[in-house]
Design a protein around this motif. Structure first.
Motif, PDB file in Angstrom:
ATOM      1  N   ILE A  95       0.842  -1.192   0.000  1.00  0.00           N
ATOM      2  CA  ILE A  95       0.000   0.000   0.000  1.00  0.00           C
ATOM      3  C   ILE A  95       0.882   1.248   0.000  1.00  0.00           C
ATOM      4  CG2 ILE A  95      -1.760   1.315   1.240  1.00  0.00           C
ATOM      5  CD1 ILE A  95      -2.723  -1.349   2.444  1.00  0.00           C
ATOM      6  N   GLN A  96       0.608   2.123  -0.942  1.00  0.00           N
ATOM      7  CA  GLN A  96       1.333   3.381  -1.071  1.00  0.00           C
ATOM      8  C   GLN A  96       0.509   4.551  -0.549  1.00  0.00           C
ATOM      9  OE1 GLN A  96       1.690   4.960  -5.120  1.00  0.00           O
ATOM     10  NE2 GLN A  96       3.873   5.274  -4.745  1.00  0.00           N
ATOM     11  N   ALA A  97      -0.816   4.457  -0.740  1.00  0.00           N
ATOM     12  CA  ALA A  97      -1.723   5.519  -0.295  1.00  0.00           C
ATOM     13  C   ALA A  97      -3.121   4.942  -0.139  1.00  0.00           C
ATOM     14  CB  ALA A  97      -1.743   6.679  -1.290  1.00  0.00           C
ATOM     15  N   CYS A  98      -3.913   5.590   0.703  1.00  0.00           N
ATOM     16  CA  CYS A  98      -5.298   5.170   0.909  1.00  0.00           C
ATOM     17  C   CYS A  98      -6.164   6.412   1.071  1.00  0.00           C
ATOM     18  CB  CYS A  98      -5.420   4.273   2.138  1.00  0.00           C
ATOM     19  SG  CYS A  98      -7.119   3.741   2.493  1.00  0.00           S
ATOM     20  N   PHE A  99      -7.282   6.429   0.343  1.00  0.00           N
ATOM     21  CA  PHE A  99      -8.249   7.516   0.429  1.00  0.00           C
ATOM     22  C   PHE A  99      -9.521   6.955   1.052  1.00  0.00           C
ATOM     23  CE2 PHE A  99      -5.438   8.063  -3.153  1.00  0.00           C
ATOM     24  CZ  PHE A  99      -4.966   9.360  -2.989  1.00  0.00           C
ATOM     25  N   VAL A 100      -9.890   7.489   2.204  1.00  0.00           N
ATOM     26  CA  VAL A 100     -11.040   6.990   2.962  1.00  0.00           C
ATOM     27  C   VAL A 100     -12.166   8.013   2.896  1.00  0.00           C
ATOM     28  CG1 VAL A 100     -11.869   6.233   5.221  1.00  0.00           C
ATOM     29  CG2 VAL A 100      -9.504   5.732   4.523  1.00  0.00           C
ATOM     30  N   PHE A 101     -13.349   7.570   2.491  1.00  0.00           N
ATOM     31  CA  PHE A 101     -14.505   8.458   2.379  1.00  0.00           C
ATOM     32  C   PHE A 101     -15.608   7.964   3.308  1.00  0.00           C
ATOM     33  CE2 PHE A 101     -12.423   8.281  -1.846  1.00  0.00           C
ATOM     34  CZ  PHE A 101     -11.935   9.590  -1.876  1.00  0.00           C
ATOM     35  N   VAL A 102     -16.065   8.839   4.181  1.00  0.00           N
ATOM     36  CA  VAL A 102     -17.097   8.485   5.154  1.00  0.00           C
ATOM     37  C   VAL A 102     -18.258   9.461   5.024  1.00  0.00           C
ATOM     38  CG1 VAL A 102     -17.631   8.012   7.570  1.00  0.00           C
ATOM     39  CG2 VAL A 102     -15.302   7.645   6.721  1.00  0.00           C
ATOM     40  N   CYS A 103     -19.412   8.959   4.628  1.00  0.00           N
ATOM     41  CA  CYS A 103     -20.603   9.782   4.460  1.00  0.00           C
ATOM     42  C   CYS A 103     -21.382   9.806   5.774  1.00  0.00           C
ATOM     43  CB  CYS A 103     -21.480   9.232   3.328  1.00  0.00           C
ATOM     44  SG  CYS A 103     -22.870  10.287   2.901  1.00  0.00           S
ATOM     45  N   MET A 104     -21.372  10.951   6.437  1.00  0.00           N
ATOM     46  CA  MET A 104     -21.961  11.072   7.766  1.00  0.00           C
ATOM     47  C   MET A 104     -23.459  11.395   7.686  1.00  0.00           C
ATOM     48  SD  MET A 104     -19.566  10.310   9.809  1.00  0.00           S
ATOM     49  CE  MET A 104     -20.284  10.846  11.341  1.00  0.00           C
ATOM     50  N   SER A 105     -24.209  10.422   7.211  1.00  0.00           N
ATOM     51  CA  SER A 105     -25.665  10.559   7.152  1.00  0.00           C
ATOM     52  C   SER A 105     -26.289   9.253   7.600  1.00  0.00           C
ATOM     53  CB  SER A 105     -26.122  10.911   5.728  1.00  0.00           C
ATOM     54  OG  SER A 105     -25.770   9.878   4.825  1.00  0.00           O
ATOM     55  N   GLY A 106     -27.555   9.295   7.931  1.00  0.00           N
ATOM     56  CA  GLY A 106     -28.255   8.082   8.345  1.00  0.00           C
ATOM     57  C   GLY A 106     -27.654   7.448   9.576  1.00  0.00           C
ATOM     58  N   GLU A 107     -27.489   6.127   9.536  1.00  0.00           N
ATOM     59  CA  GLU A 107     -27.002   5.377  10.687  1.00  0.00           C
ATOM     60  C   GLU A 107     -25.578   5.758  11.059  1.00  0.00           C
ATOM     61  OE1 GLU A 107     -26.035   0.718  11.632  1.00  0.00           O
ATOM     62  OE2 GLU A 107     -27.913   1.161  10.577  1.00  0.00           O
ATOM     63  N   MET A 108     -24.752   6.065  10.055  1.00  0.00           N
ATOM     64  CA  MET A 108     -23.362   6.430  10.326  1.00  0.00           C
ATOM     65  C   MET A 108     -23.286   7.668  11.215  1.00  0.00           C
ATOM     66  SD  MET A 108     -20.133   5.616   9.745  1.00  0.00           S
ATOM     67  CE  MET A 108     -19.943   4.706   8.202  1.00  0.00           C
TER      68      MET A 108
END
Length: 221
Positions: free
Chosen positions: A117-130
């Protein structure tokens, strides 16, 4: 855990085996949160990296930051992030697919010439249950899922975290902690596509069992 159970953590929907760990120190940067939550996220990453026996750094010589975590209210917000489409190919159709399936999170990885792994892009949508989950729970979950290239269904039906019935404390599951620690053993490869790799992980877990695992409290500064 059995070798077969370990294998399922890195098996894709098509039945192929794919494993990768970070090949360089991790440099996180977090977008879309207030300072207090920023410290929680970075604390979770530091705790998981320490569990793995890996390293963090202040900067990546090629990318500056190589673990980018984005928090937002709706997927369309990503389309307005400057230069993100240069780092995540086909961003617009990807956003469309994620919206279509009602996804709450997504990770995109980049790999070096050795497959690490060289890089990681994490996307978290803060809606609903999250949006109802505590920041510590979200942070620890995302840190765990970014430290290795897990299979698509690794945590689709069961969270990497668990709740201690005696205290209600949320912890990293011991089996998951064991896999992470074994994956970063110096004798293990940085990447693997053969399922026999799971047998090697199993062997390392017997030699160096994880006695303690992480709790949410341990991820806080």
């Amino acid at each position: 855990m059995t070798p077969e159970e370990i294998q399922t953590f890195f098996t894709g929907k098509d039945g192929s085996y794919a494993f990768a760990r970070w090949g360089r120190p991790i440099v996180p940067v977090v977008f879309g949160v207030e300072e207090e939550t920023l410290e929680v996220v970075k604390g979770a990453v530091e705790a998981v990296v320490a569990l793995a026996g890996h390293k963090m750094a202040e900067t990546d010589p090629e990318l500056g930051a190589n673990l980018m975590v984005f928090f937002f209210q709706g997927w369309d917000e990503l389309l307005g992030v400057p230069n993100l489409e240069k780092m995540v190919p086909d961003l617009e159709p990807l956003v469309g697919r994620l919206k279509g399936v009602g996804a709450s999170q997504y990770r995109a990885f980049r790999f070096d010439e050795d497959g690490a792994i060289q890089a990681c892009f994490v996307f978290v949508c803060m809606s609903g249950e999250m949006a109802q989950q505590p920041a510590e729970t979200i942070a620890l979950t995302q840190a765990v899922q970014a430290v290795l290239l897990w299979g698509e269904g690794a945590f689709s039906t069961k969270s990497p975290l668990a709740v201690l019935p005696e205290t209600g404390q949320v912890i990293l599951r011991p089996d998951v902690a064991g896999i992470i620690a074994a994956s970063y053993d110096p004798v293990m490869p940085a990447a693997a596509e053969d399922a026999s790799h799971a047998l090697r992980l199993f062997a390392r877990m017997q030699v160096n069992p994880v006695v303690n695992t992480l709790s949410e409290d341990e991820t806080k500064h």
